[in-house]
Design a protein around this motif. Structure first.
Motif, PDB file in Angstrom:
ATOM      1  N   PRO A 139       0.804  -1.227   0.000  1.00 34.85           N
ATOM      2  CA  PRO A 139       0.000   0.000   0.000  1.00 34.85           C
ATOM      3  C   PRO A 139       0.836   1.276   0.000  1.00 34.85           C
ATOM      4  CG  PRO A 139      -0.130  -1.132   2.125  1.00 34.85           C
ATOM      5  CD  PRO A 139       0.513  -2.078   1.171  1.00 34.85           C
ATOM      6  N   MET A 140       2.031   1.257   0.596  1.00 37.40           N
ATOM      7  CA  MET A 140       2.862   2.464   0.581  1.00 37.40           C
ATOM      8  C   MET A 140       3.315   2.800  -0.836  1.00 37.40           C
ATOM      9  SD  MET A 140       5.199   2.344   4.056  1.00 37.40           S
ATOM     10  CE  MET A 140       6.086   3.836   3.565  1.00 37.40           C
ATOM     11  N   HIS A 141       3.619   1.775  -1.627  1.00 35.50           N
ATOM     12  CA  HIS A 141       4.024   2.014  -3.016  1.00 35.50           C
ATOM     13  C   HIS A 141       2.847   2.554  -3.829  1.00 35.50           C
ATOM     14  CE1 HIS A 141       7.464  -1.193  -2.634  1.00 35.50           C
ATOM     15  NE2 HIS A 141       7.612  -0.150  -1.833  1.00 35.50           N
ATOM     16  N   TRP A 142       1.651   2.023  -3.558  1.00 36.82           N
ATOM     17  CA  TRP A 142       0.456   2.509  -4.252  1.00 36.82           C
ATOM     18  C   TRP A 142       0.213   3.976  -3.908  1.00 36.82           C
ATOM     19  CZ3 TRP A 142      -4.367   4.422  -2.825  1.00 36.82           C
ATOM     20  CH2 TRP A 142      -5.353   4.438  -3.821  1.00 36.82           C
ATOM     21  N   CYS A 143       0.336   4.318  -2.645  1.00 40.62           N
ATOM     22  CA  CYS A 143       0.153   5.714  -2.223  1.00 40.62           C
ATOM     23  C   CYS A 143       1.202   6.618  -2.866  1.00 40.62           C
ATOM     24  CB  CYS A 143       0.245   5.819  -0.701  1.00 40.62           C
ATOM     25  SG  CYS A 143      -1.156   5.099   0.187  1.00 40.62           S
ATOM     26  N   GLN A 144       2.434   6.152  -2.921  1.00 38.14           N
ATOM     27  CA  GLN A 144       3.513   6.912  -3.548  1.00 38.14           C
ATOM     28  C   GLN A 144       3.154   7.237  -5.002  1.00 38.14           C
ATOM     29  OE1 GLN A 144       7.203   4.765  -3.406  1.00 38.14           O
ATOM     30  NE2 GLN A 144       8.403   6.410  -4.334  1.00 38.14           N
ATOM     31  N   MET A 145       2.636   6.257  -5.713  1.00 30.02           N
ATOM     32  CA  MET A 145       2.263   6.475  -7.113  1.00 30.02           C
ATOM     33  C   MET A 145       1.097   7.445  -7.237  1.00 30.02           C
ATOM     34  SD  MET A 145       2.763   2.720  -8.864  1.00 30.02           S
ATOM     35  CE  MET A 145       2.591   3.373 -10.532  1.00 30.02           C
ATOM     36  N   GLN A 146       0.149   7.369  -6.318  1.00 24.89           N
ATOM     37  CA  GLN A 146      -0.974   8.307  -6.355  1.00 24.89           C
ATOM     38  C   GLN A 146      -0.484   9.745  -6.219  1.00 24.89           C
ATOM     39  OE1 GLN A 146      -4.030   7.656  -7.201  1.00 24.89           O
ATOM     40  NE2 GLN A 146      -3.647   5.445  -7.290  1.00 24.89           N
ATOM     41  N   LEU A 147       0.471   9.959  -5.325  1.00 23.43           N
ATOM     42  CA  LEU A 147       1.023  11.301  -5.148  1.00 23.43           C
ATOM     43  C   LEU A 147       1.765  11.759  -6.397  1.00 23.43           C
ATOM     44  CD1 LEU A 147       2.196  10.902  -1.477  1.00 23.43           C
ATOM     45  CD2 LEU A 147       0.605  12.653  -2.275  1.00 23.43           C
ATOM     46  N   GLN A 206      -9.162  11.511  -4.970  1.00 22.80           N
ATOM     47  CA  GLN A 206      -9.529  11.678  -3.566  1.00 22.80           C
ATOM     48  C   GLN A 206      -8.444  11.108  -2.648  1.00 22.80           C
ATOM     49  OE1 GLN A 206     -13.225   9.807  -2.413  1.00 22.80           O
ATOM     50  NE2 GLN A 206     -13.254  10.782  -0.407  1.00 22.80           N
ATOM     51  N   ALA A 207      -7.950   9.915  -2.980  1.00 20.89           N
ATOM     52  CA  ALA A 207      -6.901   9.304  -2.162  1.00 20.89           C
ATOM     53  C   ALA A 207      -5.642  10.152  -2.180  1.00 20.89           C
ATOM     54  CB  ALA A 207      -6.596   7.894  -2.671  1.00 20.89           C
ATOM     55  N   ALA A 208      -5.292  10.671  -3.342  1.00 19.99           N
ATOM     56  CA  ALA A 208      -4.082  11.487  -3.465  1.00 19.99           C
ATOM     57  C   ALA A 208      -4.200  12.769  -2.648  1.00 19.99           C
ATOM     58  CB  ALA A 208      -3.817  11.809  -4.932  1.00 19.99           C
ATOM     59  N   GLN A 209      -5.350  13.425  -2.713  1.00 17.08           N
ATOM     60  CA  GLN A 209      -5.525  14.670  -1.978  1.00 17.08           C
ATOM     61  C   GLN A 209      -5.497  14.424  -0.472  1.00 17.08           C
ATOM     62  OE1 GLN A 209      -5.646  17.908  -3.380  1.00 17.08           O
ATOM     63  NE2 GLN A 209      -5.178  18.276  -1.219  1.00 17.08           N
ATOM     64  N   MET A 210      -6.050  13.303  -0.033  1.00 16.48           N
ATOM     65  CA  MET A 210      -6.005  12.961   1.389  1.00 16.48           C
ATOM     66  C   MET A 210      -4.565  12.761   1.853  1.00 16.48           C
ATOM     67  SD  MET A 210      -9.273  10.378   1.790  1.00 16.48           S
ATOM     68  CE  MET A 210      -8.862   9.989   3.507  1.00 16.48           C
ATOM     69  N   ASP A 219      -2.957  16.224   2.127  1.00 16.58           N
ATOM     70  CA  ASP A 219      -3.456  16.889   3.341  1.00 16.58           C
ATOM     71  C   ASP A 219      -2.816  16.289   4.588  1.00 16.58           C
ATOM     72  OD1 ASP A 219      -5.059  18.415   1.693  1.00 16.58           O
ATOM     73  OD2 ASP A 219      -6.883  17.258   2.082  1.00 16.58           O
ATOM     74  N   ARG A 220      -2.663  14.990   4.588  1.00 16.12           N
ATOM     75  CA  ARG A 220      -2.023  14.331   5.736  1.00 16.12           C
ATOM     76  C   ARG A 220      -0.583  14.803   5.885  1.00 16.12           C
ATOM     77  NH1 ARG A 220       0.279   8.212   6.439  1.00 16.12           N
ATOM     78  NH2 ARG A 220       0.145   8.111   8.708  1.00 16.12           N
ATOM     79  N   GLY A 221       0.133  14.875   4.769  1.00  9.71           N
ATOM     80  CA  GLY A 221       1.515  15.335   4.826  1.00  9.71           C
ATOM     81  C   GLY A 221       1.627  16.739   5.374  1.00  9.71           C
ATOM     82  N   HIS A 222       0.753  17.647   4.927  1.00  8.48           N
ATOM     83  CA  HIS A 222       0.778  19.027   5.429  1.00  8.48           C
ATOM     84  C   HIS A 222       0.489  19.067   6.925  1.00  8.48           C
ATOM     85  CE1 HIS A 222      -0.218  20.738   1.166  1.00  8.48           C
ATOM     86  NE2 HIS A 222       1.028  20.305   1.267  1.00  8.48           N
ATOM     87  N   ARG A 223      -0.510  18.291   7.345  1.00 12.43           N
ATOM     88  CA  ARG A 223      -0.890  18.298   8.764  1.00 12.43           C
ATOM     89  C   ARG A 223       0.268  17.827   9.637  1.00 12.43           C
ATOM     90  NH1 ARG A 223      -2.541  13.960  11.406  1.00 12.43           N
ATOM     91  NH2 ARG A 223      -3.230  12.875   9.513  1.00 12.43           N
TER      92      ARG A 223
END
Length: 337
Positions: free
Chosen positions: A143-151, A183-187, A190-194
Protein backbone atom coordinates in the motif's frame (compact mmCIF):
# COMPACT_ATOMS: atom_id res chain seq x y z
CA UNK A 1 53.88 -19.16 8.34
CA UNK A 2 50.18 -18.35 8.33
CA UNK A 3 49.26 -15.06 6.70
CA UNK A 4 47.86 -12.72 9.39
CA UNK A 5 44.19 -11.96 9.03
CA UNK A 6 42.97 -8.40 9.02
CA UNK A 7 39.53 -6.93 8.43
CA UNK A 8 37.76 -8.69 5.58
CA UNK A 9 37.14 -6.89 2.31
CA UNK A 10 33.40 -7.15 2.96
CA UNK A 11 33.77 -5.56 6.39
CA UNK A 12 35.82 -2.69 5.00
CA UNK A 13 33.35 -2.05 2.19
CA UNK A 14 30.41 -2.10 4.59
CA UNK A 15 32.17 0.27 6.96
CA UNK A 16 32.82 2.67 4.09
CA UNK A 17 29.11 2.77 3.28
CA UNK A 18 28.19 3.22 6.93
CA UNK A 19 30.67 6.08 7.32
CA UNK A 20 29.43 7.88 4.20
CA UNK A 21 25.67 7.31 4.36
CA UNK A 22 23.60 10.38 3.70
CA UNK A 23 21.83 12.32 6.41
CA UNK A 24 18.04 12.43 6.70
CA UNK A 25 16.11 14.00 3.84
CA UNK A 26 15.01 17.61 4.39
CA UNK A 27 11.43 17.09 3.19
CA UNK A 28 8.56 14.78 4.07
CA UNK A 29 8.81 12.39 1.14
CA UNK A 30 5.98 11.06 -0.99
CA UNK A 31 7.50 7.59 -0.61
CA UNK A 32 6.70 7.67 3.12
CA UNK A 33 3.22 9.18 3.22
CA UNK A 34 1.50 5.81 2.92
CA UNK A 35 3.07 4.76 6.23
CA UNK A 36 0.34 3.87 8.76
CA UNK A 37 1.78 5.87 11.70
CA UNK A 38 1.54 9.66 11.98
CA UNK A 39 4.07 9.65 14.81
CA UNK A 40 6.68 7.80 12.75
CA UNK A 41 6.32 10.38 9.99
CA UNK A 42 6.56 13.30 12.43
CA UNK A 43 9.62 11.90 14.23
CA UNK A 44 11.34 11.14 10.92
CA UNK A 45 10.61 14.59 9.51
CA UNK A 46 11.76 16.21 12.75
CA UNK A 47 15.02 14.22 12.65
CA UNK A 48 14.23 13.03 16.18
CA UNK A 49 14.93 9.42 15.15
CA UNK A 50 17.59 8.99 12.48
CA UNK A 51 17.92 5.39 11.39
CA UNK A 52 21.51 4.23 10.82
CA UNK A 53 21.65 1.32 8.38
CA UNK A 54 24.37 -1.36 8.29
CA UNK A 55 26.56 -1.45 5.23
CA UNK A 56 24.88 -4.51 3.73
CA UNK A 57 21.47 -2.79 3.75
CA UNK A 58 22.96 0.36 2.24
CA UNK A 59 24.38 -1.77 -0.58
CA UNK A 60 20.95 -3.28 -1.11
CA UNK A 61 19.49 0.23 -1.41
CA UNK A 62 22.17 1.04 -3.97
CA UNK A 63 21.34 -2.09 -5.97
CA UNK A 64 17.72 -0.99 -6.12
CA UNK A 65 18.74 2.44 -7.40
CA UNK A 66 21.07 0.94 -10.00
CA UNK A 67 18.31 -1.37 -11.20
CA UNK A 68 16.28 1.62 -12.38
CA UNK A 69 18.63 2.24 -15.33
CA UNK A 70 18.34 -1.40 -16.40
CA UNK A 71 14.55 -1.28 -16.17
CA UNK A 72 14.43 1.85 -18.33
CA UNK A 73 16.67 0.24 -20.97
CA UNK A 74 14.47 -2.87 -21.08
CA UNK A 75 11.31 -0.78 -21.45
CA UNK A 76 12.87 1.34 -24.18
CA UNK A 77 13.94 -1.84 -26.00
CA UNK A 78 10.27 -2.78 -26.51
CA UNK A 79 9.26 0.67 -27.73
CA UNK A 80 8.37 2.73 -24.67
CA UNK A 81 9.33 6.41 -24.83
CA UNK A 82 10.65 7.43 -21.38
CA UNK A 83 12.29 10.56 -19.99
CA UNK A 84 13.02 12.25 -16.64
CA UNK A 85 14.94 9.27 -15.26
CA UNK A 86 18.12 8.87 -13.22
CA UNK A 87 19.70 12.21 -12.38
CA UNK A 88 17.03 14.06 -14.37
CA UNK A 89 14.01 12.89 -12.37
CA UNK A 90 10.90 15.07 -12.27
CA UNK A 91 10.19 16.52 -8.85
CA UNK A 92 6.68 17.00 -7.50
CA UNK A 93 6.25 19.62 -4.79
CA UNK A 94 3.01 19.92 -2.84
CA UNK A 95 4.19 22.78 -0.62
CA UNK A 96 4.54 22.82 3.17
CA UNK A 97 7.59 20.51 3.09
CA UNK A 98 5.87 17.66 1.17
CA UNK A 99 7.55 16.55 -2.07
CA UNK A 100 9.09 13.64 -3.96
CA UNK A 101 10.86 12.53 -7.14
CA UNK A 102 9.32 10.38 -9.89
CA UNK A 103 11.38 7.50 -11.31
CA UNK A 104 10.37 8.39 -14.85
CA UNK A 105 7.72 9.71 -17.23
CA UNK A 106 6.46 7.40 -19.98
CA UNK A 107 5.15 9.38 -22.96
CA UNK A 108 3.96 6.40 -24.99
CA UNK A 109 4.36 2.71 -25.72
CA UNK A 110 2.78 0.88 -22.76
CA UNK A 111 1.24 -2.16 -24.54
CA UNK A 112 -2.22 -1.90 -22.91
CA UNK A 113 -2.46 1.84 -23.64
CA UNK A 114 0.23 2.78 -26.16
CA UNK A 115 -0.82 6.42 -26.56
CA UNK A 116 -1.31 7.22 -22.88
CA UNK A 117 1.21 8.91 -20.59
CA UNK A 118 2.20 7.08 -17.40
CA UNK A 119 4.42 7.81 -14.45
CA UNK A 120 6.97 5.02 -13.87
CA UNK A 121 7.71 3.52 -10.48
CA UNK A 122 10.51 0.93 -10.19
CA UNK A 123 11.05 -1.39 -7.23
CA UNK A 124 13.13 -4.46 -6.40
CA UNK A 125 11.80 -7.20 -4.10
CA UNK A 126 12.97 -10.32 -2.31
CA UNK A 127 11.16 -13.55 -3.18
CA UNK A 128 8.62 -13.42 -0.34
CA UNK A 129 7.68 -9.82 -1.06
CA UNK A 130 7.54 -10.47 -4.80
CA UNK A 131 5.29 -13.53 -4.40
CA UNK A 132 2.90 -11.50 -2.23
CA UNK A 133 2.81 -8.80 -4.88
CA UNK A 134 1.96 -11.35 -7.56
CA UNK A 135 -0.82 -12.96 -5.55
CA UNK A 136 -2.42 -9.86 -3.98
CA UNK A 137 -1.70 -7.02 -6.37
CA UNK A 138 -0.03 -3.70 -5.62
CA UNK A 139 -2.63 -1.92 -3.48
CA UNK A 140 -3.08 -4.85 -1.08
CA UNK A 141 0.49 -6.13 -0.98
CA UNK A 142 2.37 -2.80 -1.02
CA UNK A 143 0.00 0.00 0.00
CA UNK A 144 2.86 2.46 0.58
CA UNK A 145 4.02 2.01 -3.02
CA UNK A 146 0.46 2.51 -4.25
CA UNK A 147 0.15 5.71 -2.22
CA UNK A 148 3.51 6.91 -3.55
CA UNK A 149 2.26 6.48 -7.11
CA UNK A 150 -0.97 8.31 -6.35
CA UNK A 151 1.02 11.30 -5.15
CA UNK A 152 3.25 11.25 -8.23
CA UNK A 153 0.24 11.10 -10.54
CA UNK A 154 -1.37 13.93 -8.58
CA UNK A 155 1.75 16.06 -8.80
CA UNK A 156 2.44 15.47 -12.50
CA UNK A 157 -1.24 15.58 -13.55
CA UNK A 158 -0.78 12.21 -15.29
CA UNK A 159 -3.68 9.88 -14.58
CA UNK A 160 -1.94 6.53 -15.10
CA UNK A 161 1.10 4.82 -13.70
CA UNK A 162 3.20 1.76 -14.48
CA UNK A 163 4.57 -0.17 -11.51
CA UNK A 164 7.57 -2.29 -12.50
CA UNK A 165 8.89 -4.81 -9.95
CA UNK A 166 11.88 -7.15 -10.25
CA UNK A 167 12.56 -10.13 -7.98
CA UNK A 168 16.18 -9.88 -6.86
CA UNK A 169 16.39 -13.66 -6.36
CA UNK A 170 14.97 -14.90 -9.69
CA UNK A 171 14.93 -11.81 -11.95
CA UNK A 172 11.20 -12.33 -12.53
CA UNK A 173 9.27 -9.24 -13.60
CA UNK A 174 5.88 -8.06 -12.38
CA UNK A 175 4.13 -5.05 -13.88
CA UNK A 176 0.84 -3.43 -13.01
CA UNK A 177 -0.92 -0.39 -14.41
CA UNK A 178 -2.35 1.93 -11.75
CA UNK A 179 -5.14 4.45 -12.24
CA UNK A 180 -5.21 7.83 -10.53
CA UNK A 181 -7.45 8.18 -7.47
CA UNK A 182 -7.82 11.93 -6.94
CA UNK A 183 -9.53 11.68 -3.57
CA UNK A 184 -6.90 9.30 -2.16
CA UNK A 185 -4.08 11.49 -3.47
CA UNK A 186 -5.52 14.67 -1.98
CA UNK A 187 -6.01 12.96 1.39
CA UNK A 188 -2.33 11.97 1.34
CA UNK A 189 -1.25 15.54 0.54
CA UNK A 190 -3.46 16.89 3.34
CA UNK A 191 -2.02 14.33 5.74
CA UNK A 192 1.51 15.33 4.83
CA UNK A 193 0.78 19.03 5.43
CA UNK A 194 -0.89 18.30 8.76
CA UNK A 195 2.02 16.20 10.04
CA UNK A 196 4.79 18.44 8.72
CA UNK A 197 3.33 21.57 10.31
CA UNK A 198 2.28 19.96 13.61
CA UNK A 199 4.03 21.53 16.60
CA UNK A 200 3.27 18.58 18.88
CA UNK A 201 4.01 14.90 18.42
CA UNK A 202 1.02 12.87 17.17
CA UNK A 203 -0.23 9.69 18.79
CA UNK A 204 1.28 6.40 17.54
CA UNK A 205 -0.63 4.05 15.29
CA UNK A 206 -1.00 1.71 18.28
CA UNK A 207 -0.36 2.04 22.03
CA UNK A 208 0.78 -1.61 22.26
CA UNK A 209 4.59 -1.96 21.95
CA UNK A 210 4.17 -5.54 20.69
CA UNK A 211 1.93 -4.47 17.80
CA UNK A 212 3.40 -5.83 14.54
CA UNK A 213 3.72 -2.38 12.96
CA UNK A 214 5.52 -1.07 16.05
CA UNK A 215 7.74 -3.98 17.04
CA UNK A 216 10.51 -3.40 14.48
CA UNK A 217 9.96 0.32 13.99
CA UNK A 218 13.09 2.49 14.43
CA UNK A 219 10.98 4.75 16.68
CA UNK A 220 10.04 1.92 19.06
CA UNK A 221 12.43 2.97 21.85
CA UNK A 222 11.32 6.60 21.75
CA UNK A 223 7.66 5.58 21.86
CA UNK A 224 7.81 2.75 24.38
CA UNK A 225 11.30 2.60 25.92
CA UNK A 226 13.49 5.53 26.88
CA UNK A 227 11.02 8.00 25.33
CA UNK A 228 14.08 10.16 24.69
CA UNK A 229 15.53 11.40 21.43
CA UNK A 230 19.25 10.97 20.86
CA UNK A 231 19.38 13.73 18.25
CA UNK A 232 20.33 17.35 18.88
CA UNK A 233 19.61 19.45 15.79
CA UNK A 234 17.38 22.39 14.92
CA UNK A 235 14.36 20.22 14.23
CA UNK A 236 14.38 18.72 17.73
CA UNK A 237 14.55 22.19 19.31
CA UNK A 238 11.62 23.90 21.03
CA UNK A 239 12.64 27.27 19.53
CA UNK A 240 12.11 26.08 15.94
CA UNK A 241 8.94 26.00 13.82
CA UNK A 242 8.23 24.59 10.31
CA UNK A 243 6.33 27.05 8.10
CA UNK A 244 3.74 26.55 5.35
CA UNK A 245 6.25 28.15 2.97
CA UNK A 246 8.51 25.13 3.37
CA UNK A 247 11.08 26.80 5.62
CA UNK A 248 12.11 26.46 9.27
CA UNK A 249 12.31 29.52 11.54
CA UNK A 250 13.91 30.13 14.94
CA UNK A 251 12.06 32.16 17.58
CA UNK A 252 15.30 32.83 19.42
CA UNK A 253 16.69 34.51 16.32
CA UNK A 254 13.64 36.69 15.73
CA UNK A 255 11.87 34.07 13.59
CA UNK A 256 14.69 34.11 11.06
CA UNK A 257 14.87 31.35 8.44
CA UNK A 258 17.36 28.57 9.22
CA UNK A 259 19.55 27.26 6.34
CA UNK A 260 19.46 23.51 5.80
CA UNK A 261 23.06 22.85 6.83
CA UNK A 262 22.56 24.78 10.07
CA UNK A 263 19.44 22.71 10.75
CA UNK A 264 21.55 19.55 10.71
CA UNK A 265 23.96 20.72 13.42
CA UNK A 266 21.86 23.11 15.50
CA UNK A 267 23.38 25.75 17.78
CA UNK A 268 24.48 25.98 21.44
CA UNK A 269 21.10 27.47 22.39
CA UNK A 270 19.21 24.24 21.60
CA UNK A 271 16.30 23.42 23.93
CA UNK A 272 14.98 19.88 23.61
CA UNK A 273 11.37 19.76 22.40
CA UNK A 274 9.17 18.68 25.34
CA UNK A 275 7.56 15.84 23.38
CA UNK A 276 10.96 14.22 22.75
CA UNK A 277 11.86 13.53 26.39
CA UNK A 278 9.89 12.01 29.29
CA UNK A 279 10.91 14.73 31.74
CA UNK A 280 8.54 17.16 33.41
CA UNK A 281 8.46 20.48 31.54
CA UNK A 282 8.25 23.54 33.81
CA UNK A 283 8.12 26.25 31.19
CA UNK A 284 10.64 28.76 29.95
CA UNK A 285 12.88 31.20 31.76
CA UNK A 286 11.77 34.85 32.03
CA UNK A 287 13.74 35.87 28.94
CA UNK A 288 12.33 32.93 26.96
CA UNK A 289 15.81 31.79 25.97
CA UNK A 290 15.97 28.65 28.13
CA UNK A 291 13.55 26.18 29.69
CA UNK A 292 13.25 24.12 32.86
CA UNK A 293 13.03 20.33 33.06
CA UNK A 294 12.80 18.08 36.11
CA UNK A 295 14.97 14.94 35.91
CA UNK A 296 15.12 12.45 38.78
CA UNK A 297 13.51 14.99 41.08
CA UNK A 298 15.96 17.81 40.28
CA UNK A 299 15.28 20.89 38.19
CA UNK A 300 17.61 21.81 35.35
CA UNK A 301 17.70 24.80 33.04
CA UNK A 302 18.52 23.93 29.42
CA UNK A 303 19.59 26.35 26.72
CA UNK A 304 22.78 28.25 25.92
CA UNK A 305 25.15 26.80 28.53
CA UNK A 306 26.64 28.87 31.33
CA UNK A 307 27.21 28.40 35.08
CA UNK A 308 23.50 27.75 35.67
CA UNK A 309 22.26 26.43 32.34
CA UNK A 310 23.05 23.09 30.70
CA UNK A 311 23.21 22.37 26.98
CA UNK A 312 20.82 19.81 25.51
CA UNK A 313 23.72 17.39 25.02
CA UNK A 314 24.73 17.76 28.66
CA UNK A 315 21.16 17.22 29.81
CA UNK A 316 20.81 14.07 27.73
CA UNK A 317 24.06 12.85 29.28
CA UNK A 318 22.77 13.56 32.79
CA UNK A 319 19.55 11.65 32.16
CA UNK A 320 21.27 8.65 30.59
CA UNK A 321 23.97 8.36 33.26
CA UNK A 322 21.66 9.10 36.19
CA UNK A 323 23.98 11.91 37.31
CA UNK A 324 23.38 14.98 39.42
CA UNK A 325 24.75 18.48 38.64
CA UNK A 326 27.58 17.99 41.16
CA UNK A 327 28.73 14.94 39.23
CA UNK A 328 28.98 16.89 36.00
CA UNK A 329 32.57 18.07 36.29
CA UNK A 330 33.86 17.33 32.76
CA UNK A 331 33.93 19.27 29.55
CA UNK A 332 30.87 18.97 27.32
CA UNK A 333 32.53 16.82 24.67
CA UNK A 334 33.64 14.32 27.32
CA UNK A 335 30.17 13.64 28.66
CA UNK A 336 28.96 10.12 27.80
CA UNK A 337 25.69 10.08 25.92
Amino acid sequence: MEIPKGPSIADLIDKHHEDTQEGPRPHLGASLLGHPCDRFLWLSFRWAVIEKFPGRILRLFRRGQMEEATIVKDLESIGLEIHSTGGEQSRVDFGSHVSGSVDGIIESGVPEAPKSRHILECKTHGSKSFNGLQSKGLKSAKPMHWCQMQLYMHGTKIDRGLYYAVCKDTDEIYTERVHYDKQAAQMLVDRGHRIALAERMPEPVMADPSWYQCRWCPCHDLCFGSQTTKEVNCRTCAHVTPTPEGTWTCARGGNCEIPLEIQRTGCPCHVIHPDLVPWEWQGGTEDGMAAYYVINGKRYAVGEPDANVYSSKELLGIAEAGLSPMDLQVEEEEIPF
